[in-house]
Write a protein that holds these residues in place. Structure first.
Motif, PDB file in Angstrom:
ATOM      1  N   LEU A  41      13.566 -67.724 -96.124  1.00 51.58           N
ATOM      2  CA  LEU A  41      14.751 -66.771 -95.722  1.00 51.58           C
ATOM      3  C   LEU A  41      14.755 -65.444 -96.404  1.00 51.58           C
ATOM      4  CD1 LEU A  41      17.917 -68.912 -95.957  1.00 51.58           C
ATOM      5  CD2 LEU A  41      16.811 -68.204 -93.783  1.00 51.58           C
ATOM      6  N   THR A  42      14.972 -64.588 -95.740  1.00 49.78           N
ATOM      7  CA  THR A  42      15.433 -63.081 -96.044  1.00 49.78           C
ATOM      8  C   THR A  42      16.357 -62.678 -95.470  1.00 49.78           C
ATOM      9  OG1 THR A  42      13.689 -62.241 -94.581  1.00 49.78           O
ATOM     10  CG2 THR A  42      12.870 -62.466 -96.617  1.00 49.78           C
ATOM     11  N   LEU A  43      17.489 -62.212 -96.025  1.00 50.06           N
ATOM     12  CA  LEU A  43      18.797 -61.721 -95.704  1.00 50.06           C
ATOM     13  C   LEU A  43      19.655 -60.765 -96.270  1.00 50.06           C
ATOM     14  CD1 LEU A  43      21.240 -63.666 -96.922  1.00 50.06           C
ATOM     15  CD2 LEU A  43      20.367 -65.309 -95.621  1.00 50.06           C
ATOM     16  N   LEU A  44      20.309 -59.937 -95.715  1.00 46.47           N
ATOM     17  CA  LEU A  44      21.075 -59.002 -96.239  1.00 46.47           C
ATOM     18  C   LEU A  44      22.492 -59.592 -96.702  1.00 46.47           C
ATOM     19  CD1 LEU A  44      21.049 -55.874 -93.792  1.00 46.47           C
ATOM     20  CD2 LEU A  44      20.133 -56.180 -96.270  1.00 46.47           C
ATOM     21  N   HIS A  45      22.819 -59.393 -97.869  1.00 44.70           N
ATOM     22  CA  HIS A  45      23.926 -60.027 -98.469  1.00 44.70           C
ATOM     23  C   HIS A  45      24.368 -59.316 -99.582  1.00 44.70           C
ATOM     24  CE1 HIS A  45      26.474 -63.592 -99.292  1.00 44.70           C
ATOM     25  NE2 HIS A  45      26.500 -63.414-100.502  1.00 44.70           N
ATOM     26  N   TYR A  46      26.009 -59.155 -99.764  1.00 43.89           N
ATOM     27  CA  TYR A  46      26.533 -58.534-100.631  1.00 43.89           C
ATOM     28  C   TYR A  46      26.469 -58.736-102.253  1.00 43.89           C
ATOM     29  CZ  TYR A  46      30.366 -56.118-103.221  1.00 43.89           C
ATOM     30  OH  TYR A  46      31.085 -55.123-103.973  1.00 43.89           O
ATOM     31  N   ASP A  47      25.629 -57.803-103.072  1.00 41.14           N
ATOM     32  CA  ASP A  47      25.367 -58.189-104.302  1.00 41.14           C
ATOM     33  C   ASP A  47      26.385 -57.347-105.202  1.00 41.14           C
ATOM     34  OD1 ASP A  47      24.557 -57.801-107.066  1.00 41.14           O
ATOM     35  OD2 ASP A  47      22.318 -57.293-106.334  1.00 41.14           O
ATOM     36  N   PRO A  48      27.457 -57.941-105.849  1.00 38.84           N
ATOM     37  CA  PRO A  48      28.606 -57.614-106.520  1.00 38.84           C
ATOM     38  C   PRO A  48      28.219 -56.714-107.894  1.00 38.84           C
ATOM     39  CG  PRO A  48      28.611 -59.825-107.087  1.00 38.84           C
ATOM     40  CD  PRO A  48      27.381 -59.443-106.208  1.00 38.84           C
ATOM     41  N   ILE A  49      27.081 -56.727-108.290  1.00 38.67           N
ATOM     42  CA  ILE A  49      26.694 -55.852-109.371  1.00 38.67           C
ATOM     43  C   ILE A  49      26.361 -54.482-108.766  1.00 38.67           C
ATOM     44  CG2 ILE A  49      24.971 -55.600-111.309  1.00 38.67           C
ATOM     45  CD1 ILE A  49      24.781 -58.716-111.198  1.00 38.67           C
ATOM     46  N   VAL A  50      25.706 -54.115-108.002  1.00 42.11           N
ATOM     47  CA  VAL A  50      25.620 -52.760-107.258  1.00 42.11           C
ATOM     48  C   VAL A  50      26.764 -52.438-106.286  1.00 42.11           C
ATOM     49  CG1 VAL A  50      23.008 -52.659-107.825  1.00 42.11           C
ATOM     50  CG2 VAL A  50      23.859 -53.558-105.766  1.00 42.11           C
ATOM     51  N   LYS A  51      27.292 -53.307-105.886  1.00 36.49           N
ATOM     52  CA  LYS A  51      28.671 -53.183-104.875  1.00 36.49           C
ATOM     53  C   LYS A  51      28.052 -52.757-103.501  1.00 36.49           C
ATOM     54  CE  LYS A  51      31.656 -52.417-108.685  1.00 36.49           C
ATOM     55  NZ  LYS A  51      32.614 -51.629-109.554  1.00 36.49           N
ATOM     56  N   THR A  52      26.637 -53.181-103.090  1.00 33.54           N
ATOM     57  CA  THR A  52      26.224 -52.866-101.759  1.00 33.54           C
ATOM     58  C   THR A  52      25.692 -54.100-101.205  1.00 33.54           C
ATOM     59  OG1 THR A  52      24.254 -52.092-102.345  1.00 33.54           O
ATOM     60  CG2 THR A  52      26.042 -50.405-102.298  1.00 33.54           C
ATOM     61  N   LYS A  53      25.428 -53.934 -99.820  1.00 33.38           N
ATOM     62  CA  LYS A  53      24.631 -55.130 -99.370  1.00 33.38           C
ATOM     63  C   LYS A  53      23.022 -54.785 -99.484  1.00 33.38           C
ATOM     64  CE  LYS A  53      27.412 -56.794 -95.501  1.00 33.38           C
ATOM     65  NZ  LYS A  53      27.514 -56.999 -94.143  1.00 33.38           N
ATOM     66  N   VAL A  54      22.127 -55.831 -99.981  1.00 37.30           N
ATOM     67  CA  VAL A  54      20.748 -55.549-100.448  1.00 37.30           C
ATOM     68  C   VAL A  54      20.069 -56.948 -99.893  1.00 37.30           C
ATOM     69  CG1 VAL A  54      21.195 -54.246-102.618  1.00 37.30           C
ATOM     70  CG2 VAL A  54      21.300 -56.652-102.791  1.00 37.30           C
ATOM     71  N   LEU A  55      18.834 -56.744 -99.917  1.00 38.61           N
ATOM     72  CA  LEU A  55      18.101 -57.689 -99.438  1.00 38.61           C
ATOM     73  C   LEU A  55      17.983 -58.894-100.411  1.00 38.61           C
ATOM     74  CD1 LEU A  55      16.214 -58.511 -96.975  1.00 38.61           C
ATOM     75  CD2 LEU A  55      14.343 -57.474 -98.296  1.00 38.61           C
ATOM     76  N   PHE A  56      17.957 -60.041 -99.741  1.00 38.88           N
ATOM     77  CA  PHE A  56      17.789 -61.133-100.778  1.00 38.88           C
ATOM     78  C   PHE A  56      16.599 -62.072-100.270  1.00 38.88           C
ATOM     79  CE2 PHE A  56      21.936 -60.222-102.061  1.00 38.88           C
ATOM     80  CZ  PHE A  56      22.259 -60.906-103.476  1.00 38.88           C
ATOM     81  N   VAL A  57      15.901 -62.783-100.960  1.00 38.27           N
ATOM     82  CA  VAL A  57      14.828 -63.524-100.668  1.00 38.27           C
ATOM     83  C   VAL A  57      14.948 -64.660-101.178  1.00 38.27           C
ATOM     84  CG1 VAL A  57      13.149 -61.494-100.016  1.00 38.27           C
ATOM     85  CG2 VAL A  57      13.168 -62.382-102.413  1.00 38.27           C
ATOM     86  N   GLU A  58      14.302 -65.912-100.585  1.00 38.13           N
ATOM     87  CA  GLU A  58      14.283 -66.984-101.259  1.00 38.13           C
ATOM     88  C   GLU A  58      13.219 -67.243-102.231  1.00 38.13           C
ATOM     89  OE1 GLU A  58      12.771 -71.317 -99.552  1.00 38.13           O
ATOM     90  OE2 GLU A  58      13.777 -70.016 -98.154  1.00 38.13           O
ATOM     91  N   GLN A  59      13.604 -67.687-103.251  1.00 40.55           N
ATOM     92  CA  GLN A  59      13.018 -67.722-104.529  1.00 40.55           C
ATOM     93  C   GLN A  59      12.387 -69.178-104.814  1.00 40.55           C
ATOM     94  OE1 GLN A  59      14.740 -67.867-108.114  1.00 40.55           O
ATOM     95  NE2 GLN A  59      12.926 -67.194-109.443  1.00 40.55           N
ATOM     96  N   LYS A  60      12.972 -70.329-104.510  1.00 40.76           N
ATOM     97  CA  LYS A  60      12.585 -71.468-104.668  1.00 40.76           C
ATOM     98  C   LYS A  60      13.417 -72.625-104.016  1.00 40.76           C
ATOM     99  CE  LYS A  60      14.288 -72.847-109.214  1.00 40.76           C
ATOM    100  NZ  LYS A  60      14.100 -73.172-110.453  1.00 40.76           N
ATOM    101  N   LYS A  61      12.933 -73.928-103.465  1.00 35.22           N
ATOM    102  CA  LYS A  61      13.596 -74.863-103.123  1.00 35.22           C
ATOM    103  C   LYS A  61      14.408 -75.532-104.208  1.00 35.22           C
ATOM    104  CE  LYS A  61      12.909 -79.734-101.715  1.00 35.22           C
ATOM    105  NZ  LYS A  61      11.978 -80.480-101.419  1.00 35.22           N
ATOM    106  N   ILE A  62      15.647 -75.832-104.391  1.00 36.41           N
ATOM    107  CA  ILE A  62      16.259 -76.477-105.333  1.00 36.41           C
ATOM    108  C   ILE A  62      16.219 -77.983-105.329  1.00 36.41           C
ATOM    109  CG2 ILE A  62      18.572 -76.670-106.411  1.00 36.41           C
ATOM    110  CD1 ILE A  62      18.978 -73.776-105.747  1.00 36.41           C
ATOM    111  N   ARG A  63      16.794 -78.599-104.059  1.00 36.18           N
ATOM    112  CA  ARG A  63      16.690 -80.022-103.617  1.00 36.18           C
ATOM    113  C   ARG A  63      17.008 -80.041-102.346  1.00 36.18           C
ATOM    114  NH1 ARG A  63      21.667 -83.183-103.693  1.00 36.18           N
ATOM    115  NH2 ARG A  63      23.412 -81.874-103.453  1.00 36.18           N
ATOM    116  N   SER A  64      16.773 -81.402-101.505  1.00 34.80           N
ATOM    117  CA  SER A  64      17.067 -81.916-100.441  1.00 34.80           C
ATOM    118  C   SER A  64      18.458 -82.312-100.287  1.00 34.80           C
ATOM    119  CB  SER A  64      16.062 -82.868 -99.785  1.00 34.80           C
ATOM    120  OG  SER A  64      14.736 -82.492 -99.968  1.00 34.80           O
ATOM    121  N   LEU A  65      18.812 -81.878 -98.922  1.00 34.83           N
ATOM    122  CA  LEU A  65      20.458 -82.406 -98.806  1.00 34.83           C
ATOM    123  C   LEU A  65      20.391 -83.484 -97.895  1.00 34.83           C
ATOM    124  CD1 LEU A  65      22.123 -78.824 -98.593  1.00 34.83           C
ATOM    125  CD2 LEU A  65      22.208 -80.639-100.593  1.00 34.83           C
TER     126      LEU A  65
END
Length: 65
Positions: A41-65
């Protein structure tokens, strides 16, 4: 009646939980779920630290659901 020791294979889940990390360099991250068959995944999402929408990328798999 005899019970046989047959082990069944555990089926894989269709969704996985992944960690999304901000590309703004703030270190902000959140968890989301995605389909196992989809590419990373790569998606635009709100980053509260910089208070704007920025690009987020998938870093790692946590677990299966």
């Amino acid at each position: 009646m005899l019970l046989s020791a047959v082990s069944f294979a555990k089926s894989k889940s269709k969704t996985i939980l992944v960690r999304m990390v901000s590309q703004a360099g703030t270190g902000y991250s959140f968890n989301t779920k995605r389909s196992r068959l989809r590419e990373k995944l790569t998606l635009l999402h709100y980053d509260p630290i910089v208070k704007t929408k920025v690009l987020f990328v998938e870093q790692k798999k946590i677990r299966s659901l």
